[in-house]
Design an enzyme around this catalytic site. Sequence first.
Site, PDB file in Angstrom:
ATOM      1  N   ASN A  48       0.718  -0.896  -0.161  1.00 35.99           N
ATOM      2  CA  ASN A  48       0.014   0.064  -0.123  1.00 35.99           C
ATOM      3  C   ASN A  48       0.724   1.723   0.329  1.00 35.99           C
ATOM      4  OD1 ASN A  48      -1.932   2.367   1.156  1.00 35.99           O
ATOM      5  ND2 ASN A  48      -3.004   1.469   1.698  1.00 35.99           N
ATOM      6  N   GLU A  88      10.587  -0.314  11.368  1.00 39.46           N
ATOM      7  CA  GLU A  88      12.038   0.350  10.897  1.00 39.46           C
ATOM      8  C   GLU A  88      12.823   0.611  10.587  1.00 39.46           C
ATOM      9  OE1 GLU A  88      12.913  -2.497  15.770  1.00 39.46           O
ATOM     10  OE2 GLU A  88      11.211  -3.249  14.107  1.00 39.46           O
TER      11      GLU A  88
END
Length: 750
Positions: free
Chosen positions: A644, A717
């Site tokens: 996405n 991260e």
Amino acid sequence: MTTTDIKAPETYVGRPVDRLDGPAKTTGEARYAAEHHYPDLAYAALVHATIARGRITAIDTAAARAVPGVIEVLTHENAPAMKPAPKVSMLNLSSLASGTSVNYLATDEVHWNGQPVAVVVAETSEAARHAAGLVRPAYQELPAVVDFAAEEPNATPQKGNMLAEPAVDKGDARAALAAAPVSVDLRFTTPQHNHNAIEPHATIAVWDGDRLTVHEGTQSFGWLRKHLAMRFGVTERNIRVVSSFVGGGFGGKGGVWAGTLLTVLAARVTGRSVRLALTRAAVNHTVGGRTPSTQRVALGADTDGSLTALIHTSVARTGRIGGPAEQITTVSRHLYAAPNIHLRQRLVQLDLLANTSMRAPGESIGSYALESAMDELAWELGLDPIELRMRNEPERNPVDGKPFSRRLLREAYAVGAERFGWRERDPRPGAMRDGRWLVGMGVATAYHPSWKMPAGVTVRLSADGGVEVRCAMHEIGVGAATVQAQIAADGLGVPLEAVRVRYDDSDLPLGAMAGGSMQTASVAESVLAACRKLKQSALALARRAPDSPLRGRRLDDLEARDGGLHHGTTGETYAAILARAGRGHLEAAIKPGALGMVGMLRDMRRWVKAACGAQFCEVRVDPDTGEVRVSRWLGVFDVGRVINAKTTASQLRGGIVMGIGLALTEETLVDPRTGRIMNAGLAEYHVPVHADIPRIDVHCLDEPDPTMPLGLVGVGEVGITGVGAAVANAVRHATGKRVLDLPITLDKLL
Ligand code: MOS
């Protein structure tokens, strides 16, 4: 309907689909842990120790008990003991959930300044907090070691670790460094950081006999449930954790900390439903933060820039009562093709609250040191810092020769340099100006390993065409459910609107924890497997009917689209297949078996895989005040296939924002005399605000990783990694000054 028109295949994966929880969040309908109501709800507040180490000799609760509305004051003198925290063991991964080893209120011992020593339960939150301020403990103090900087020289070697041995030796790095014609040898320091998610930690606990319901924003349903079962001596089946939304986790909601345990204990003792919403200060005093560090990075190179030696050593801290040993030097295993590499990690134990994970633990601060040192080496060599990195880009993993599953760092730098206008950079320090501001441009490499874990998922296909994905997942603000809906819609060939993802309850099949950037890949693998099983079941049903156009077909010959299975112009919808068979629904369940774990470990041994990227930063520095403003940012990332584009870019931007905080403002100040956090609140612990953040451009290379489901790797991260160094390197370019000590505050530039 047995035939359909041929349509261009429409897929959802890759599209910038709006988050399904967007409307609920923007209208305020989304309910966070503290926002659930129970008719008998009571409110709790914590009393925190004000010494670093010692014993409670007396605790006076009379004044607190006299406050109107106070129901109970729990201390070590009257609270029933919980079972002790389990010993940390790799055979029981949920043992990692213990924030600390302290058995709260079962001991008169104080292990850190801030440890909860009493809990007040009252009819209102105000009464509870007021009364908590009236509890008077008396202490016998004992000597405490709380000053990281003072204790750092006494560090001892870190022992083994589940994921990677802390010590690496390849060749003879020390000899190579001594012989190198060009070298740098730098010592860096980074401070403690504390978790300051928008939603402070909160818990509601409701007991019904031996059954417990807990509302909490958690990053791990599985660990929380297992941990509570152990501590309160009930079976896991009797515990239900409900977690609809997590207002930011970043590692701070992965473990089980005092607030959670004491809320459950208070509810058990009082027979009331109890809510504890921690104050910002209480979060600082009871939830661990990121370890401070000192690091040495020494690099030796030939005059052409080829690295001959890479030495990276670190000292970090844990608490004497727990905390993981952070893998600070791991980036140095992966980034550069140095023939001689020496990596070591040492630790001190302090009488402070246990540390914990905080976004890219290890890589965030490790990449600051390594990538600052590489930049400094580029200055020494008179070489462009991107060119230096490209000359040392490895073909295989430098420390062990393992293959990379894919690696696109060259492409990331090439694309980034072009888009950022790197060519316009005048390499001389201080040469670029904008009015009175000094302008600097810096780069650094982002790197974070990719993993996936076994995840349980059930997918149900109903006769009305609806699809329900069931998986206990953690919506920590990233669109986790949205991307799984996209994946399931494509997997079955149904419209996105037909898919509902139920994820907020531990009674659902357990997915993976939201940690280590691995939730999406882990769950995606099982969603894909469940969709395949469902299609097989639907096909088997269809083939039993003599008039089905799918008779004689194999699944691999069919296309899942338009709500069914199709071959060319013929096919059938799932609804038609189910209706003919007289079935209300079909269901497929994927269980996270022990084999999944073995597969994961085999996968980890075989490949080195990671999300990586190139961070480009432009700063403006005021030459008179030392004020630093980040004026432009570009991150070019290799995160495998993008599921996405919108949620991926948002996550990466969030990581970069957090990295700018790490670079310029964030720093927990621990009083070296008392071990008390001196800035336990957002007024004095500065996280970036909108005015601190420029437009952040994010570009993803969108190349699938051949070893991951749909080719995706986690993006949680990697965004923060490299950011500290990119800022420091830009500041170095603007001012000629190398800052070796985070955060880069203005006093360090004057
Ligand atoms: Mo994370 S720091 O793996 O939540």
